[in-house]
Write a protein that holds these residues in place. Sequence first.
Motif, PDB file in Angstrom:
ATOM      1  N   TYR A 120      -8.867  25.233  37.524  1.00 64.11           N
ATOM      2  CA  TYR A 120     -10.005  25.144  36.807  1.00 64.11           C
ATOM      3  C   TYR A 120     -10.058  25.687  35.382  1.00 64.11           C
ATOM      4  O   TYR A 120     -10.450  25.077  34.782  1.00 64.11           O
ATOM      5  N   GLU A 121      -8.952  26.615  35.147  1.00 62.11           N
ATOM      6  CA  GLU A 121      -8.616  26.818  33.627  1.00 62.11           C
ATOM      7  C   GLU A 121      -7.991  25.678  33.022  1.00 62.11           C
ATOM      8  O   GLU A 121      -8.626  25.261  31.927  1.00 62.11           O
ATOM      9  N   PHE A 122      -7.105  24.906  33.580  1.00 57.18           N
ATOM     10  CA  PHE A 122      -6.510  23.797  32.922  1.00 57.18           C
ATOM     11  C   PHE A 122      -7.621  22.540  32.439  1.00 57.18           C
ATOM     12  O   PHE A 122      -7.700  22.172  31.588  1.00 57.18           O
ATOM     13  N   ASN A 123      -8.322  22.487  33.696  1.00 57.67           N
ATOM     14  CA  ASN A 123      -9.376  21.523  33.585  1.00 57.67           C
ATOM     15  C   ASN A 123     -10.393  21.725  32.303  1.00 57.67           C
ATOM     16  O   ASN A 123     -10.820  21.104  31.650  1.00 57.67           O
ATOM     17  N   ARG A 124     -10.759  22.906  32.462  1.00 57.26           N
ATOM     18  CA  ARG A 124     -11.753  23.321  31.438  1.00 57.26           C
ATOM     19  C   ARG A 124     -11.017  23.310  29.822  1.00 57.26           C
ATOM     20  O   ARG A 124     -11.756  23.080  28.965  1.00 57.26           O
ATOM     21  N   ASP A 161       6.354  19.249  35.849  1.00 58.21           N
ATOM     22  CA  ASP A 161       5.176  18.993  35.399  1.00 58.21           C
ATOM     23  C   ASP A 161       4.352  20.016  35.065  1.00 58.21           C
ATOM     24  O   ASP A 161       3.468  20.247  34.177  1.00 58.21           O
ATOM     25  N   CYS A 162       4.145  21.240  36.075  1.00 62.95           N
ATOM     26  CA  CYS A 162       3.573  22.307  35.660  1.00 62.95           C
ATOM     27  C   CYS A 162       3.868  23.129  34.548  1.00 62.95           C
ATOM     28  O   CYS A 162       2.799  23.624  33.636  1.00 62.95           O
ATOM     29  N   ARG A 163       5.114  23.229  34.360  1.00 64.96           N
ATOM     30  CA  ARG A 163       5.775  23.622  32.826  1.00 64.96           C
ATOM     31  C   ARG A 163       4.948  23.057  31.714  1.00 64.96           C
ATOM     32  O   ARG A 163       4.635  23.499  30.841  1.00 64.96           O
ATOM     33  N   PHE A 164       4.901  21.400  31.845  1.00 62.12           N
ATOM     34  CA  PHE A 164       4.424  20.718  30.887  1.00 62.12           C
ATOM     35  C   PHE A 164       2.826  20.776  30.644  1.00 62.12           C
ATOM     36  O   PHE A 164       2.473  21.217  29.522  1.00 62.12           O
ATOM     37  N   ILE A 165       2.178  20.997  31.892  1.00 64.83           N
ATOM     38  CA  ILE A 165       0.801  21.339  31.575  1.00 64.83           C
ATOM     39  C   ILE A 165       0.144  22.609  31.330  1.00 64.83           C
ATOM     40  O   ILE A 165      -0.869  23.079  30.808  1.00 64.83           O
ATOM     41  N   MET A 166       1.138  23.556  31.403  1.00 60.86           N
ATOM     42  CA  MET A 166       0.986  25.023  31.043  1.00 60.86           C
ATOM     43  C   MET A 166       1.094  25.235  29.695  1.00 60.86           C
ATOM     44  O   MET A 166       0.657  26.062  28.872  1.00 60.86           O
ATOM     45  N   GLY A 184       2.006  20.375  25.753  1.00 59.90           N
ATOM     46  CA  GLY A 184       1.669  19.322  26.850  1.00 59.90           C
ATOM     47  C   GLY A 184       0.172  19.225  26.704  1.00 59.90           C
ATOM     48  O   GLY A 184      -0.493  18.127  27.029  1.00 59.90           O
ATOM     49  N   ARG A 185      -0.776  20.391  26.769  1.00 58.48           N
ATOM     50  CA  ARG A 185      -2.059  20.186  26.801  1.00 58.48           C
ATOM     51  C   ARG A 185      -2.629  19.383  25.385  1.00 58.48           C
ATOM     52  O   ARG A 185      -3.362  18.509  25.638  1.00 58.48           O
ATOM     53  N   ASP A 186      -1.960  19.637  24.328  1.00 61.22           N
ATOM     54  CA  ASP A 186      -2.307  18.940  23.108  1.00 61.22           C
ATOM     55  C   ASP A 186      -2.070  17.562  23.505  1.00 61.22           C
ATOM     56  O   ASP A 186      -2.916  16.757  23.018  1.00 61.22           O
ATOM     57  N   ARG A 187      -1.013  17.268  23.778  1.00 58.64           N
ATOM     58  CA  ARG A 187      -0.792  15.688  24.143  1.00 58.64           C
ATOM     59  C   ARG A 187      -1.659  15.138  25.158  1.00 58.64           C
ATOM     60  O   ARG A 187      -2.244  13.903  24.871  1.00 58.64           O
ATOM     61  N   HIS A 245      -6.347  11.321  25.919  1.00 58.92           N
ATOM     62  CA  HIS A 245      -7.702  11.170  26.397  1.00 58.92           C
ATOM     63  C   HIS A 245      -8.815  10.880  25.180  1.00 58.92           C
ATOM     64  O   HIS A 245      -9.529   9.959  25.224  1.00 58.92           O
ATOM     65  N   PHE A 246      -8.711  11.490  24.158  1.00 58.82           N
ATOM     66  CA  PHE A 246      -9.556  11.264  22.748  1.00 58.82           C
ATOM     67  C   PHE A 246      -9.137   9.764  22.556  1.00 58.82           C
ATOM     68  O   PHE A 246     -10.132   9.117  22.202  1.00 58.82           O
TER      69      PHE A 246
END
Length: 202
Positions: A33-37, A169-174, A178-181, A186-187
Amino acid sequence: MSRLRILLDNGHGQETPGKRSPVWADGSQLFEYEFNRDIVRRIARMLAHKSITFDIIVHENTDIPLYVRANRVNHICSVNGAKNCLLLSIHANAGGGTGWEVWTSIGQTMADDYAEIIYKRAKIAFPEWKMRYDMTDGDHDKEDDFTILKKTQCPAVLTENFFMDTERDCRFIMSEAGRDRIARMHFDAILDCIAWYEKQSR
Ligand SMILES: [Zn+2]
């Protein structure tokens, strides 16, 4: 000319069971939920900066039932015209695996065109990652009748952004990088979708 309105859906809530990574050796853990938001917030910031109209479907931190989210989407569709809206539902994957994938409802709709545009952007944005796809129907998206895709009136696309239960994968999206990319991908994809939409409606 009407403009394409971007609807950003961030699924799951704080309390949703299962939607979290394992606790890694260093004690860190990802909650979906935190990642998606966070990804939706980052995309929204970039859209606002470009004066692109968008709505965030879920402002709460709790799990808003799918039919309520679909109703919120459909209300916006009824005001703006469904074909002038594009819903993006942002997720992290689970179940063991690696990489990135995109989903639409079963069958050929405008969502498939948008999904293909988004897939192409992701392929460019994540060259060191596995792209997961299903070419059996001639395009890269995977298809299933998820409620948020099936019960919404506008074209709707769901992205699964890497696996929270695979450590790399999880390290990347934490990570901040990773989040910026992921948000930038998406943008950039949204800009391509808007360009495609404007070409269609000319
Ligand atoms: Zn999810």
